[in-house]
Design a protein around this motif. Structure first.
Motif, short mmCIF file in Angstrom:
data_model
loop_
_atom_site.label_atom_id
_atom_site.label_comp_id
_atom_site.label_asym_id
_atom_site.label_seq_id
_atom_site.Cartn_x
_atom_site.Cartn_y
_atom_site.Cartn_z
N ASP A 172 0.91 -1.17 -0.04
CA ASP A 172 0.09 0.06 -0.02
C ASP A 172 0.85 1.51 0.01
O ASP A 172 2.03 1.28 0.71
CB ASP A 172 -0.97 0.13 1.24
CG ASP A 172 -2.04 -1.02 1.15
OD1 ASP A 172 -2.57 -1.34 0.11
OD2 ASP A 172 -2.28 -1.45 2.37
N PRO A 177 -3.41 2.08 -3.24
CA PRO A 177 -3.76 0.82 -2.53
C PRO A 177 -2.88 -0.30 -3.16
O PRO A 177 -2.79 -0.41 -4.49
CB PRO A 177 -5.26 0.76 -2.46
CG PRO A 177 -5.69 1.35 -3.46
CD PRO A 177 -4.88 2.41 -3.93
N GLY A 178 -2.51 -1.20 -2.38
CA GLY A 178 -1.87 -2.43 -3.01
C GLY A 178 -3.06 -3.38 -3.58
O GLY A 178 -4.10 -3.15 -3.50
#
Length: 190
Positions: A172, A177-178
């Protein structure tokens, strides 16, 4: 639209070391892009696209986006290492792409593939004439299928040490965001 044009691309400002130039075209149009500049990041979106860095050499990132792409990397592994991206996260139709000139040290990354709910299906001798090879198809409930052919490879390469498959998740970041991914790596074999 049937038009031809030449672009110099922009200076690359992303996080990958060794990449100097970028050309990003987010359009639903189908594009055929040939790079003559090494160490480039080239990204397309939807459509049926072609990205070719075989004349450029260097280490390149070829991003087929959420469409289907025919991606050709550097001519030899002596030129550098290429990374090929496909993005299953926002795809609205199945993705089918082909990767040519996949050499030792190269990677294919499919964003949006999660090891917890995705299945990998393996097919040999698939793809277009002249670029037949290993077809890896990733399917998951409530998602479109994402698959690609590694020209010149077969399912035996998944067990003989030539190819490795790794699942992961990007970290992230404050602005991003990841996301889950699968990475296929061409190993070095002596």
């Amino acid at each position: 639209t049937g038009t031809t044009d030449t672009f110099t691309g922009d200076r690359y400002t992303g996080p990958v070391q060794g990449i100097d130039r970028e050309f990003i075209s987010i359009t639903p149009e189908s594009l055929s892009i040939t790079s003559t500049v090494p160490n480039s990041f080239i990204a397309v979106d939807r459509g049926v696209n072609s990205i070719d860095t075989s004349q450029a050499g260097g280490s390149n990132i070829l991003d087929g986006g959420t469409g289907s792409a025919f991606m050709t990397g550097s001519a030899t592994s002596n030129d550098g290492y290429d990374t090929f991206f496909l993005d299953a996260r926002g795809a609205t139709a199945p993705i089918f792409s082909t990767v040519v000139n996949f050499h030792e040290g190269d990677d294919v990354v499919v964003w949006g593939v999660d090891s917890r709910n995705s299945a990998m299906h393996v097919f040999d001798n698939q793809g277009a004439a002249g670029a037949l090879g290993l077809d890896l198809l990733f399917s998951a409930p409530c998602q479109v299928d994402a698959s690609f052919v590694l020209a010149g490879y077969s399912s035996a390469d998944l067990t003989n040490g030539r190819l490795s498959v790794n699942y992961g998740r990007s970290e992230d970041r404050p602005d991003l965001p990841g996301t889950s991914f699968v990475q296929i790596h061409r190993n070095f074999i002596s």
